[in-house]
Design a protein around this motif. Structure first.
Motif, short mmCIF file in Angstrom:
data_model
loop_
_atom_site.label_atom_id
_atom_site.label_comp_id
_atom_site.label_asym_id
_atom_site.label_seq_id
_atom_site.Cartn_x
_atom_site.Cartn_y
_atom_site.Cartn_z
N HIS A 80 0.59 -1.10 -0.14
CA HIS A 80 0.14 0.51 -0.26
C HIS A 80 0.96 1.49 0.35
CE1 HIS A 80 0.11 -1.11 4.08
NE2 HIS A 80 0.69 0.32 4.55
N ASP A 81 2.40 1.00 0.25
CA ASP A 81 2.90 2.76 0.34
C ASP A 81 4.06 2.57 -0.87
OD1 ASP A 81 2.30 2.99 2.53
OD2 ASP A 81 3.62 1.69 3.86
N ARG A 82 3.29 1.79 -2.26
CA ARG A 82 4.10 1.26 -3.29
C ARG A 82 3.95 2.59 -4.41
NH1 ARG A 82 7.07 -3.76 -4.56
NH2 ARG A 82 7.67 -4.34 -3.12
N ASP A 83 2.87 3.43 -4.52
CA ASP A 83 2.36 4.29 -5.28
C ASP A 83 2.70 3.69 -7.08
OD1 ASP A 83 1.16 6.00 -5.62
OD2 ASP A 83 3.16 7.54 -5.86
N MET A 84 1.97 2.97 -6.45
CA MET A 84 1.38 1.78 -8.15
C MET A 84 -0.19 1.75 -8.45
SD MET A 84 4.21 0.12 -8.95
CE MET A 84 6.05 0.36 -8.09
N GLY A 85 -0.33 1.82 -9.55
CA GLY A 85 -1.31 1.67 -10.21
C GLY A 85 -1.92 0.27 -11.07
N MET A 86 -2.55 -0.51 -10.10
CA MET A 86 -1.96 -1.76 -11.36
C MET A 86 -3.68 -2.08 -11.98
SD MET A 86 -0.66 -5.00 -10.57
CE MET A 86 -0.51 -6.72 -10.66
N VAL A 87 -3.78 -2.70 -13.29
CA VAL A 87 -4.79 -2.75 -13.74
C VAL A 87 -4.59 -4.43 -13.56
CG1 VAL A 87 -6.62 -2.54 -16.10
CG2 VAL A 87 -5.34 -0.58 -14.82
N PHE A 88 -5.61 -5.22 -13.58
CA PHE A 88 -5.38 -6.80 -13.56
C PHE A 88 -6.87 -7.09 -14.78
CE2 PHE A 88 -5.10 -5.04 -9.04
CZ PHE A 88 -4.45 -6.65 -8.72
N GLN A 89 -6.05 -8.78 -15.03
CA GLN A 89 -6.26 -9.09 -16.36
C GLN A 89 -8.04 -9.25 -15.77
OE1 GLN A 89 -5.27 -13.24 -16.89
NE2 GLN A 89 -5.77 -13.07 -18.61
N SER A 90 -8.57 -9.80 -14.69
CA SER A 90 -9.82 -10.11 -14.32
C SER A 90 -10.83 -8.49 -14.40
CB SER A 90 -10.39 -10.27 -13.03
OG SER A 90 -9.60 -10.44 -12.40
N PRO A 159 0.34 7.56 -10.12
CA PRO A 159 0.85 6.84 -9.58
C PRO A 159 1.61 6.70 -10.43
CG PRO A 159 0.05 5.03 -11.18
CD PRO A 159 -0.98 6.52 -11.00
N SER A 160 3.42 6.37 -9.56
CA SER A 160 4.07 6.84 -10.37
C SER A 160 3.95 5.90 -10.96
CB SER A 160 5.56 6.66 -9.35
OG SER A 160 5.43 5.13 -8.52
N ILE A 161 3.87 4.76 -11.47
CA ILE A 161 4.15 3.29 -12.29
C ILE A 161 2.82 2.44 -12.45
CG2 ILE A 161 5.04 1.10 -13.51
CD1 ILE A 161 7.56 2.24 -11.69
N LEU A 162 2.11 2.68 -13.75
CA LEU A 162 0.92 1.86 -14.12
C LEU A 162 1.40 0.59 -14.80
CD1 LEU A 162 -1.58 2.38 -14.53
CD2 LEU A 162 -1.24 2.68 -17.09
N LEU A 163 0.88 -0.76 -13.46
CA LEU A 163 1.11 -1.61 -14.04
C LEU A 163 0.02 -2.45 -14.79
CD1 LEU A 163 2.48 -3.17 -10.61
CD2 LEU A 163 4.09 -2.03 -12.60
N LEU A 164 -0.09 -3.28 -16.23
CA LEU A 164 -1.53 -3.25 -16.57
C LEU A 164 -1.20 -5.19 -17.33
CD1 LEU A 164 -0.68 -0.15 -18.63
CD2 LEU A 164 -3.38 -0.98 -18.27
N ASP A 165 -1.61 -5.89 -16.37
CA ASP A 165 -1.61 -7.19 -16.04
C ASP A 165 -2.47 -8.09 -16.89
OD1 ASP A 165 -0.47 -9.81 -16.09
OD2 ASP A 165 -2.15 -9.95 -14.21
N GLU A 166 -2.10 -7.91 -18.55
CA GLU A 166 -3.13 -8.62 -19.95
C GLU A 166 -4.04 -8.18 -19.66
OE1 GLU A 166 -2.17 -11.91 -21.22
OE2 GLU A 166 -0.81 -13.25 -19.71
N PRO A 167 -4.17 -7.04 -20.15
CA PRO A 167 -6.02 -5.68 -19.85
C PRO A 167 -6.66 -6.25 -20.35
CG PRO A 167 -3.86 -4.31 -20.32
CD PRO A 167 -3.37 -5.65 -19.86
N LEU A 168 -6.17 -6.32 -21.42
CA LEU A 168 -6.76 -6.70 -23.11
C LEU A 168 -7.33 -8.02 -23.11
CD1 LEU A 168 -5.13 -4.24 -25.24
CD2 LEU A 168 -7.08 -3.69 -23.70
N SER A 169 -6.35 -9.02 -22.02
CA SER A 169 -6.94 -10.23 -22.95
C SER A 169 -8.91 -10.69 -22.69
CB SER A 169 -6.49 -11.55 -22.24
OG SER A 169 -6.95 -11.31 -20.56
#
Lengths: 362, 351, 288
Positions: A80-90, A159-169
């Motif tokens: 919770h302190d990492r400041d990442m925005g994450m988009v999950f596959q689901s 966020p400082s970094i945006l993480l996208l985990d197979e967002p389109l699959s």
């Protein structure tokens, strides 16, 4: 309007490794992502790309190594302190909250003032064109809409970094094309550093500034889409990215490359031994053998058409040349009479397009 | 559709056949009484000798855990009774009589009724006493070294938290209330049991449980509790089985009777054979046999001489004069009030 | 029959099929449940004579007497609040176990699930006797507390015993109900909350707890109903000091033979259940 990329190093993985039980999933991985660029992790399933992403997010801890963002070590920082925005596959939207509250969640956790929460969440929803669905629950949205909510939720916290985990699959083909453009546009507008995990080479090549091709927990190649496509570092990369013909070949002690039963030219420096020769199907020109047999500085191979597959915008010829079958792709044209099965043909391609790799035995 | 009608027809026929079979085999009677050790001993002491003497009659013993369940079964079978003879507590038999579930009982059923002790014949109940039982003091012989002779042992502080009392509405609690009232100087429990309740208030802090389970005999035999109260007949049987762990005493202050009555079910299918069985059950021989087996005091005054001294000493038969006369039909009128006083005054003091 | 069989099968509408499929259970329910309950309701208006005989009349006496008697009002109140307290304790003790089970996987999960369910394979009576042996005054627990030099409370044959025993007996039901209700809890959703900046505590409060509320509501309803109607455990462990609706119904029906009063109390229990069901559906409606 793309924000110009700096060369400033932003996210850095330093000798990251992880094991699950006895399995060493990622032996040691180094990577440096620049500020504002979008990097794809591309590879077959099980290559460690999602694992790496989850280590960046903090969802799993590396066994060893360091992760830094802007020079700050975050390896042991709680999620919770990492400041990442994450988009999950689901998408992982909160099913009990409406769209607005989903988007506001990250802001509330950051103790942003009420007014700012209202304003920023509204802006974020406008950005993904979902202002009109603000009161809906996730289950009342289509896949594409959920995807956009997930994106807005990740971006609104800046966020400082945006993480996208197979967002389109999980989207259908047409929607996927649309979302590709939209995600890239949003990323460039906000100038955010992004990491995009995918197993789809088209996504990786078309959306990202640079691509990391991974296999078995190792980086095979890290480069721009053009580099990856035109100058694949390994036979694996060449095979995985785009379509190729793979010929068994040999380099003699004199340095002469031989494949498909005849000497070939290549620009790669060659050392003697068995090799794989890779040629992309659309880089091969096909002519009836009755035509002029000029050699030039390229390669010419004789063969016979054994089958033709019409795809629409493309036509695929399977040509028998010596012991090998070579696939040639041509854009369909009206002016030339199409070749027929059994026709003798000349295959031509340039020495630059002849990719030669030491035979890796696979 | 016709198939269904046909099936219904067949099952109806089968049903009436089974009724007919019941009627034809009138020499099969169903006796219902307490299950468990009562059943075991009663079958051995009374039912089997009866069947031996009357080879044309078979007696099926249908055991139930308590009188209430027997009453419930009688109620459910009112329109077509399956049970012929019932042995149950006298108070419950009163309810059954009031609801017309028992056929009248007099000397025409059994000439032995004339020989019964007066306590065994209760006005308003269509059933007569078949066993007498009485409340006794129980103790664990490991935990209680000096054999107690008085109920007062229960109040002894050294048994704090070790006393097991089946509280009201169980009739052991009701009987004990009447005994306590007499000990405290009460003269007429029908008017007031206040003195007895006051005495019980003093006992309350000593009590471990007001609800010993599965009964009061097991926890005292095993030493979970040290001392308590229970019924004599069962206590004697369990004492025999307990390797001397369970001690039983009829205290010097005396005790009160519990009466099991035997009744003929109204419209019983095997009425004549059933009367024959009741007659046998009340006979001096059957009474004596059962007393010898399970230490219930006989209700037939002529039975006592037939019983060995050792057995009779373990019943109240020899000390009938020490017994408090309890009219259970009268007690039924004050039972709710006794229950209420226990719940409001006695039990709360033991928390 | 044969002609019908030869005729082309008429297509049944789904509504008809549903009615047809529901008919057997509806019938069984009507005969096995609704009729006896109606009979019970009728019984509650009968009059009992001294000694237990039942007079088939119609009187409000039982109901009015019940509402006028402080003992019974307290009994109802006690039953409800003790059951609520037991339900809450069961929930607090079961929730972490259910959550852990929900998150575990493979043979370990199977093993743990079997471990959770295994008490249900033993009769509650046996388990209750086990608790009596453990909690009784000179038993191991009290002895251990005494050995530490602490004042040992009496843990058996009182409300504490009933509380401990019922809580343990109800825990498997609660855990199973919770797990059944944890379906919406996707680990990715928790991860999403964490990446968005929620601490573990806030993730629990804002995401896990709301998403598991249906399971919590279901488990609480189930345990509350079971607690109110449980009779063996309070009877065995209450030492005759704990008066609850279920034990009182037993006493009135079996010992005092006051069936009309027992029926009245039984209908009252049904009313309490109805209230619990209403509260449950109200909670579910709010969640949706």
């Amino acid at each position: 309007m793309p924000v110009s990329q700096s060369l400033e190093e932003h996210l850095k993985l330093d000798g990251i490794s992880i094991s699950f039980g006895p399995v060493n999933v990622i032996p040691s991985l180094d990577l440096s992502v620049r500020k504002g660029e979008m990097v794809a992790f591309l590879g077959p399933s099980g290559c460690g790309k999602t694992t790496t992403l989850r280590m960046i997010a903090g969802l799993i801890s590396p066994s060893s190594g360091r992760i830094t963002v802007g020079g700050r070590d975050i390896t042991r920082l709680p999620i919770h302190d990492r400041d990442m925005g994450m988009v999950f596959q689901s998408y992982a939207l909160f099913p009990h909250m409406d769209v607005t509250r989903n988007v506001q969640f990250g802001l509330q956790m950051r103790n942003v003032s009420k007014q700012d929460i209202e304003r920023r969440s509204k802006e974020a929803l406008e950005l993904v064109q979902l202002g009109h669905l603000a009161q809906r629950k996730p289950k009342e949205l289509s896949g594409g809409q959920q995807q956009r909510v997930a994106l807005a939720r990740a971006l609104v916290i800046q966020p400082s970094i945006l993480l996208l985990d197979e967002p389109l699959s999980n989207l259908d083909a047409k929607l996927r094309d649309e979302m590709r453009l939209q995600i890239r546009a949003l990323q460039q507008q906000s100038g955010i550093t992004a990491v995009f995990v995918t197993h789809d080479q088209v996504e990786a090549l078309s959306m990202c500034d640079r691509v990391v091709v991974m296999r078995n927990g190792r980086i095979e190649q890290f480069g721009t889409p053009t580099e990856i496509y035109e100058r694949p570092a390994t036979a694996f990369v060449a095979n995985f990215v785009g379509r190729t013909n793979r010929l068994k070949g040999k380099v003699g002690s004199d340095g002469q490359l031989v494949a498909a039963g005849q000497p070939l030219r290549a620009t790669t420096k060659l050392s003697p031994g068995p090799v794989d020769v890779l040629i992309r199907p659309h880089r091969i020109a096909l002519q009836p053998s009755s035509g002029p047999a000029t050699t030039g500085d390229g390669n010419v191979v004789e063969g016979k058409v054994s089958s033709i597959i019409f795809i629409g915008d493309l036509v695929q010829y399977v040509v028998r040349a010596g012991d090998e079958e070579i696939v040639v792709e041509e854009a369909t044209r009206r002016e030339r009479a199409p070749l027929g099965v059994g026709d003798n043909v000349h295959l031509r391609w340039s020495a630059d397009d002849t990719l030669v790799y030491p035979d890796d035995g696979k | 559709m016709t198939g269904l009608k046909h099936a219904a027809g067949i099952s109806l026929t089968a049903l009436s056949l089974s009724f007919a079979a019941n009627a034809a085999m009138a020499d099969n009677i169903v006796l219902s009484a307490y299950s468990g050790i009562f059943q075991e001993n009663y079958v051995a002491a009374v039912v089997e000798p009866f069947m031996k003497a009357n080879p044309d009659i078979t007696v099926e013993f249908y055991g139930m855990p308590n009188s209430a369940q027997m009453l419930g079964t009688l109620r459910a079978q009112k329109s077509s009774p399956q049970i012929d003879v019932m042995i149950m507590d006298v108070s419950v038999a009163k309810a059954a009589t009031d609801e017309g579930l028992f056929a009248p009982m007099d000397e025409t059923v059994s000439k032995h009724i004339a020989d019964l002790y007066p306590q065994a014949r209760v006005e308003g109940v269509n059933a007569v006493g078949v066993t007498f039982d009485n409340l006794v003091l129980l103790y664990n012989t490991d935990k209680v070294k000096d054999v107690p002779t008085s109920w007062k042992a229960l109040w002894d502080k050294q048994y704090a938290g070790q006393v097991s009392i089946p509280a009201v509405p169980d009739i052991q609690g009701t009987t004990f209330t009447i005994i306590s009232d007499k000990m405290a100087g009460g003269t007429n429990y029908m008017e007031s049991v206040d003195a007895g309740i006051k005495l019980l208030e003093e006992l309350a802090p000593n009590v471990q449980t007001w609800e010993p389970r599965p009964d009061v005999y097991q926890p005292i035999s095993s030493g979970t509790a040290a001392i308590g109260i229970g019924w004599n007949a069962r206590a004697q049987v369990y004492s025999n089985l307990s390797d001397g762990k369970l001690g039983v005493v009829l205290p010097e202050e005396g005790s009160g009777f519990q009466i099991n009555v035997i009744g003929l079910v109204q419209d019983a299918p095997a009425s004549e054979s059933a009367k024959k069985f009741i007659d046998y059950a009340l006979s001096p021989e059957a009474q004596a046999a059962f007393t010898e087996k399970m230490y219930y005091a006989p209700t037939n005054a002529k039975a006592a001489p037939l019983i060995p001294e050792a057995a009779i000493k373990r019943t109240a038969a020899g000390v009938m004069d020490k017994m408090i006369a309890i009219n259970w039909l009268d007690v039924a009128k004050i039972r709710d009030s006794i229950t209420e006083q226990w719940r409001r005054r006695v039990i709360p003091l033991s928390r | 029959m044969t002609t019908e069989a030869l005729a082309p099968p008429r297509k049944m509408r789904s509504g008809e099929v549903a009615v047809l499929l529901l008919l057997p259970i509806a019938l069984i329910n009507a005969i096995g449940f609704i009729l006896p309950v109606l009979n019970l309701a009728r019984f509650s208006f009968n009059k009992v004579s001294i000694g237990g005989g039942i007079e088939n009349v119609f009187t409000w006496e039982n109901w009015l007497g019940l509402l006028a008697d402080r003992f019974y009002l307290e009994l109802i109140f006690n039953s409800v609040w003790i059951s609520l307290a037991i339900t809450l304790t069961t929930l607090i003790l079961s929730y972490p176990i259910a959550l852990y089970l929900h998150r575990s996987s493979g043979p370990w999960r199977t093993f743990l699930t079997v471990l959770v369910i295994s008490p249900l394979l033993t009769s509650a009576v046996v388990r209750t006797y086990g608790w009596i042996a453990i909690l009784i005054d000179d038993g191991p627990v009290v002895s251990a507390i005494r050995a530490l030099g602490l004042p040992a409370p009496s843990l058996m044959f009182n409300i504490k015993g009933v509380f401990i025993g019922l809580t343990e007996i109800l825990m498997p039901y609660m855990i199973l109900a919770l797990m059944a209700g944890f379906g919406r809890l996707d680990p990715r959703v928790e991860e999403a909350a964490r990446t968005l900046g929620a601490t573990p505590a806030r993730t629990f409060r804002k995401v896990i707890l709301p998403l598991t509320l249906p399971g919590i509501a279901l488990g609480c309803l189930l345990c509350f109903v079971l607690a109110v109607s449980s009779f063996i455990t309070p009877k065995l462990m209450g030492g005759g000091r704990v008066f609850l609706l279920a034990t009182e119904i037993y006493d009135q029906a079996i010992v005092t033979l006051n069936w009309p009063l027992a029926s009245t109390l039984s209908i009252l229990v049904l009313i309490v259940f109805g209230a619990a069901l209403w509260a449950y559906s109200a909670v579910l409606r709010r969640l949706d």
